[in-house]
Design an enzyme around this catalytic site. Structure first.
Site, PDB file in Angstrom:
ATOM      1  N   GLU A 132     -14.253  -5.448  -0.629  1.00  0.00           N
ATOM      2  CA  GLU A 132     -12.435  -5.938   0.370  1.00  0.00           C
ATOM      3  C   GLU A 132     -11.691  -4.732   0.539  1.00  0.00           C
ATOM      4  O   GLU A 132     -11.343  -4.286  -0.219  1.00  0.00           O
ATOM      5  CB  GLU A 132     -11.772  -6.968  -0.690  1.00  0.00           C
ATOM      6  CG  GLU A 132     -10.115  -7.030   0.216  1.00  0.00           C
ATOM      7  CD  GLU A 132      -9.419  -7.880  -1.143  1.00  0.00           C
ATOM      8  OE1 GLU A 132      -8.339  -7.890  -1.047  1.00  0.00           O
ATOM      9  OE2 GLU A 132      -9.808  -7.739  -2.471  1.00  0.00           O
TER      10      GLU A 132
ATOM     11  N   CYS B 187      -1.310  -6.239   0.318  1.00  0.00           N
ATOM     12  CA  CYS B 187      -3.034  -5.649   1.170  1.00  0.00           C
ATOM     13  C   CYS B 187      -2.392  -6.198   2.593  1.00  0.00           C
ATOM     14  O   CYS B 187      -2.521  -6.208   3.275  1.00  0.00           O
ATOM     15  CB  CYS B 187      -4.118  -5.908   1.230  1.00  0.00           C
ATOM     16  SG  CYS B 187      -4.628  -7.509  -0.327  1.00  0.00           S
TER      17      CYS B 187
END
Length: 289
Positions: free
Chosen positions: A238, A272
Site C-alpha cells: 500500500e 495517508c
C-alpha cells in the site's frame, strides 16, 4: 522479540524515539541488523510446519485470547501511540487504538466462516498458509497497520516477522507482549526493530521469507519489490501519498471547506488519506481561503 523471548540485538545499536508533540526524546529502542533478521526468520520457518496445521478452532481461540488482553491494555496502547507519533489523546483513544479492536474482531468473524477448501466445477481448491511473512509497517497509524497485517497472517496459519516503524515502535512492543501473554507459540510471531536499509532490506530479500507486506512510500515500495523479485516472493503493498479534495462550483462552500479542513487535520494531518490538496474553482479561491 525472537522465538518467544526478548533478546539483545547481536550488534548493539540504539535509536532515540522522538515525541513529535513535544520534540523531546521519550525513550530509546534497540536497532536490529541483518543477523537479527536471520534469527527471526529461522524461528518463524521452524514454527511454520506445526502452526500451519493448527485447526481453525485452535487459531480462533488464540485470536480471542489476543482480543481479551488487547481490551485489557487498551489505555496503555492509546497512551503509547500518543507518545510515539504525537496523536492527540482523543484520537489515540477513539480511533487509533480502536482500529486494532476492529481488525481483531473482523479477523475472528472472517475466520469463523472462511472456506479454506471449495469445489469449482471439476476443480477442488485448497487455500493454504503461504509461509513466513515479513510485515513492514509505517508510523502514522502504528497499531492499525500492525494488527491489520499480523492478525490475518496468524488467522490463516502463517508465521510472522514484524518490522514496525523505528520512529513509532512503542505500541508494537505492547502488542508483542499481548501476543506472548495470549499464548502465541514461540517463533510464530517475531519482532525486529530497525530501519529500512538494514532490517527492511534484509527481510525483503531473505530467501526463507515467502511473502512481504509493506505500507509506506512509493520510493521504498519500489525497493522492496526489487529486493523480493530474485526469490519470487508474493508482495503486497500500500503505497503513495495524500489525497486531492476537489470542491465543485455548486458545492456548499462553507460546509465543504470546513469538513475538508477538519478531515485533513484529524490525526494531526498524518493520515495517508488526508485530503491535503484542496482544489476549488478559481473564482471561489478567496472565499475558500
Amino acid at each position: 522479540y525472537i522465538n518467544g523471548q526478548w533478546l539483545a540485538p547481536l550488534h548493539r545499536s540504539e535509536l532515540g524515539v522522538t515525541n513529535p508533540a513535544t520534540e523531546t526524546i521519550s525513550g530509546h529502542i534497540s536497532m536490529g541488523s541483518a543477523e537479527d533478521v536471520d534469527a527471526a526468520v529461522a524461528a518463524a520457518k521452524k514454527a511454520f510446519p506445526i502452526f500451519s496445521n493448527y485447526s481453525v478452532a485452535q487459531r480462533l481461540a488464540l485470536l480471542e485470547n489476543i482480543l481479551t488482553i488487547y481490551n485489557r491494555r487498551y489505555d496503555e496502547i492509546a497512551e503509547a501511540i500518543c507518545e510515539e507519533m504525537g496523536s492527540p489523546i482523543t484520537a489515540a483513544m477513539e480511533d487509533q487504538a480502536a482500529s486494532g479492536i476492529g481488525h481483531l474482531e473482523t479477523a475472528i468473524e472472517t475466520l469463523k466462516t472462511f472456506a479454506f477448501e471449495e469445489t469449482m466445477g471439476s476443480t477442488h481448491i485448497y487455500k493454504e498458509a503461504i509461509g513466513v511473512c515479513a510485515l513492514i509497517t509505517p508510523w502514522n497509524w502504528p497499531i492499525n497497520q500492525v494488527v491489520c497485517k499480523v492478525l490475518p497472517a496468524l488467522a490463516t496459519g502463517c508465521t510472522v516477522v514484524l518490522k514496525p516503524s523505528e520512529v513509532a515502535p512503542y505500541s508494537a512492543y505492547l502488542f508483542a507482549e499481548i501476543l506472548h501473554e495470549a499464548g502465541v507459540p514461540a517463533g510464530v510471531f517475531n519482532l525486529v526493530n530497525g530501519d529500512g536499509p538494514s532490517v527492511g532490506a534484509a527481510l525483503s530479500s531473505h530467501p526463507d521469507v515467502d511473502m512481504v507486506s509493506f505500507t509506506g512510500s512509493t520510493r521504498a515500495g519500489a525497493q522492496v519489490a526489487k529486493a523480493a523479485a530474485d526469490t519470487v516472493k508474493r508482495v503486497s503493498q500500500e503505497l503513495g501519498g495524500k489525497s486531492a479534495n476537489i470542491i465543485l462550483e455548486e458545492a456548499d462552500l462553507e460546509e465543504a471547506v470546513t469538513s475538508g479542513t477538519l478531515t485533513c487535520f484529524f490525526n494531526t494531518g498524518q493520515s495517508c488519506d488526508a485530503p491535503t490538496r484542496m482544489l476549488v474553482p478559481a473564482a471561489l479561491h478567496d472565499e475558500a481561503v
